[in-house]
Write a protein that holds these residues in place. Sequence first.
Motif, PDB file in Angstrom:
ATOM      1  N   GLN A 294      46.369  50.925  97.685  1.00 14.51           N
ATOM      2  CA  GLN A 294      45.000  50.497  97.983  1.00 14.51           C
ATOM      3  C   GLN A 294      44.399  49.776  96.779  1.00 14.51           C
ATOM      4  N   ALA A 295      44.638  50.327  95.589  1.00 17.87           N
ATOM      5  CA  ALA A 295      44.110  49.718  94.371  1.00 17.87           C
ATOM      6  C   ALA A 295      44.717  48.331  94.142  1.00 17.87           C
ATOM      7  N   MET A 296      46.026  48.200  94.353  1.00 12.63           N
ATOM      8  CA  MET A 296      46.683  46.904  94.177  1.00 12.63           C
ATOM      9  C   MET A 296      46.194  45.894  95.218  1.00 12.63           C
ATOM     10  N   SER A 297      45.880  46.380  96.407  1.00 15.34           N
ATOM     11  CA  SER A 297      45.371  45.499  97.462  1.00 15.34           C
ATOM     12  C   SER A 297      43.956  45.000  97.161  1.00 15.34           C
ATOM     13  N   CYS A 298      43.257  45.738  96.299  1.00 15.35           N
ATOM     14  CA  CYS A 298      41.870  45.401  95.964  1.00 15.35           C
ATOM     15  C   CYS A 298      41.754  44.573  94.686  1.00 15.35           C
ATOM     16  N   LEU A 299      42.873  44.066  94.170  1.00 12.81           N
ATOM     17  CA  LEU A 299      42.831  43.338  92.900  1.00 12.81           C
ATOM     18  C   LEU A 299      41.865  42.152  92.940  1.00 12.81           C
ATOM     19  N   PHE A 300      41.956  41.350  93.987  1.00  9.20           N
ATOM     20  CA  PHE A 300      41.089  40.180  94.047  1.00  9.20           C
ATOM     21  C   PHE A 300      39.622  40.561  94.269  1.00  9.20           C
ATOM     22  N   PRO A 301      39.312  41.490  95.212  1.00  8.69           N
ATOM     23  CA  PRO A 301      37.914  41.925  95.323  1.00  8.69           C
ATOM     24  C   PRO A 301      37.367  42.506  94.022  1.00  8.69           C
ATOM     25  N   VAL A 302      38.185  43.297  93.317  1.00  9.90           N
ATOM     26  CA  VAL A 302      37.735  43.867  92.040  1.00  9.90           C
ATOM     27  C   VAL A 302      37.493  42.754  91.023  1.00  9.90           C
ATOM     28  N   ALA A 303      38.378  41.747  91.017  1.00  9.47           N
ATOM     29  CA  ALA A 303      38.195  40.613  90.106  1.00  9.47           C
ATOM     30  C   ALA A 303      36.882  39.890  90.393  1.00  9.47           C
ATOM     31  N   ILE A 304      36.563  39.738  91.668  1.00  6.76           N
ATOM     32  CA  ILE A 304      35.323  39.049  92.043  1.00  6.76           C
ATOM     33  C   ILE A 304      34.100  39.822  91.572  1.00  6.76           C
ATOM     34  N   PHE A 305      34.012  41.086  91.969  1.00  8.31           N
ATOM     35  CA  PHE A 305      32.806  41.844  91.638  1.00  8.31           C
ATOM     36  C   PHE A 305      32.759  42.218  90.157  1.00  8.31           C
ATOM     37  N   GLY A 306      33.926  42.341  89.527  1.00 12.08           N
ATOM     38  CA  GLY A 306      33.952  42.541  88.087  1.00 12.08           C
ATOM     39  C   GLY A 306      33.426  41.320  87.356  1.00 12.08           C
ATOM     40  N   THR A 307      33.817  40.133  87.816  1.00  7.48           N
ATOM     41  CA  THR A 307      33.335  38.885  87.214  1.00  7.48           C
ATOM     42  C   THR A 307      31.838  38.717  87.430  1.00  7.48           C
ATOM     43  N   LEU A 308      31.364  39.053  88.636  1.00  2.00           N
ATOM     44  CA  LEU A 308      29.930  38.972  88.915  1.00  2.00           C
ATOM     45  C   LEU A 308      29.145  39.893  87.981  1.00  2.00           C
ATOM     46  N   ALA A 309      29.648  41.108  87.805  1.00  2.00           N
ATOM     47  CA  ALA A 309      28.958  42.074  86.943  1.00  2.00           C
ATOM     48  C   ALA A 309      28.991  41.636  85.482  1.00  2.00           C
ATOM     49  N   LEU A 310      30.158  41.243  84.997  1.00  2.00           N
ATOM     50  CA  LEU A 310      30.300  40.862  83.597  1.00  2.00           C
ATOM     51  C   LEU A 310      29.496  39.606  83.267  1.00  2.00           C
ATOM     52  N   SER A 311      29.499  38.649  84.206  1.00  2.00           N
ATOM     53  CA  SER A 311      28.763  37.410  83.958  1.00  2.00           C
ATOM     54  C   SER A 311      27.259  37.619  83.963  1.00  2.00           C
ATOM     55  N   GLY A 312      26.821  38.731  84.561  1.00  2.00           N
ATOM     56  CA  GLY A 312      25.393  39.048  84.534  1.00  2.00           C
ATOM     57  C   GLY A 312      24.950  39.609  83.201  1.00  2.00           C
ATOM     58  N   VAL A 313      25.904  40.058  82.399  1.00  2.00           N
ATOM     59  CA  VAL A 313      25.596  40.662  81.105  1.00  2.00           C
ATOM     60  C   VAL A 313      25.974  39.717  79.956  1.00  2.00           C
ATOM     61  N   VAL A 314      27.146  39.088  80.091  1.00  2.00           N
ATOM     62  CA  VAL A 314      27.653  38.188  79.052  1.00  2.00           C
ATOM     63  C   VAL A 314      27.555  36.749  79.546  1.00  2.00           C
ATOM     64  N   ARG A 315      26.790  35.943  78.874  1.00  2.00           N
ATOM     65  CA  ARG A 315      26.629  34.545  79.271  1.00  2.00           C
ATOM     66  C   ARG A 315      27.417  33.639  78.323  1.00  2.00           C
ATOM     67  N   LEU A 316      28.208  32.743  78.885  1.00  2.00           N
ATOM     68  CA  LEU A 316      28.971  31.796  78.083  1.00  2.00           C
ATOM     69  C   LEU A 316      28.097  30.596  77.716  1.00  2.00           C
ATOM     70  N   PRO A 317      28.216  30.103  76.481  1.00  2.00           N
ATOM     71  CA  PRO A 317      27.426  28.928  76.098  1.00  2.00           C
ATOM     72  C   PRO A 317      27.936  27.661  76.785  1.00  2.00           C
ATOM     73  N   PHE A 318      27.019  26.789  77.134  1.00  2.00           N
ATOM     74  CA  PHE A 318      27.320  25.470  77.697  1.00  2.00           C
ATOM     75  C   PHE A 318      27.916  25.512  79.112  1.00  2.00           C
ATOM     76  N   VAL A 319      27.976  26.691  79.732  1.00  2.00           N
ATOM     77  CA  VAL A 319      28.526  26.799  81.088  1.00  2.00           C
ATOM     78  C   VAL A 319      27.555  27.599  81.949  1.00  2.00           C
TER      79      VAL A 319
END
Length: 258
Positions: free
Chosen positions: A14-39
């Motif tokens: 189940q965890a391996m099947s959720c890799l892409f969903p976890v990547a999506i929501f992990g990226t959404l969460a991380l990008s809300g806290v850490v902002r990259l310059p110029f992007v």
Amino acid sequence: MKSMLQLLHFAYHQAMSCLFPVAIFGTLALSGVVRLPFVHRYDAILIVLLAVQYLMYRSGLETRDELKVICVFHIIGLLLELYKVGMGSWAYPEPAYTKLFGVPLYSGFMYASVASYMCQVWRRLKMGMTGWPGPASAWLLGGAIYLNFFTHHFVPDYRWWLTALVVLVFRRTRIIYRVRNVTYRMPLTAAFFIVGFFIWLAENIATFFNAWKYPDQYQAWRLVSVSKISSWFLLVIISVIIVAQLKHVKASRHTKAD
């Protein structure tokens, strides 16, 4: 001990099947806290998710057929997003270069993640179906569900009638899945609800980190309406219908080739 091994094996797949969903929501969460310059944030999310998809395919975690299904769902989801944002159902308030009519292109991946999970778990747990109602009933019901997401802004919302139809049409359908050498069965409608519930939880996390906002979240974040579970329940049905029919077509081709 055997039960524990079964549970651990099931949890792993189940965890391996959720890799892409976890990547999506992990990226959404991380990008809300850490902002990259110029992007812009939405642009960065799209770049990361495209990279994740590429790595999953190149590493063999995802097959070519699964990638095709994900692309189809990305288009289906993006079309729905364009319509819903245009109707004011929700909004993406931040700027981005990769926005189309107010919708960031990464948004289609959120729908594609449902298809990714379905494809992955189907393959990993050697899933099958019994009591499938047949392609005509399945496609007509799936089409009616998708159409209702658009038409309920102008005519009455038939989601509860469609939910009742789902229960009726799939009343005899069971998911067969295998954990190690043991076969299990589950009513398909129960699986729909479980997946829809977890997507609703993920949606709460995403809106908390400002991935998008519903109208009642503009002033301050609040829990996404529980009624959204029914929307995800119906969306999951569309993904299952498409994946199941494609699996059936592929199996038929292999049988003819043999």
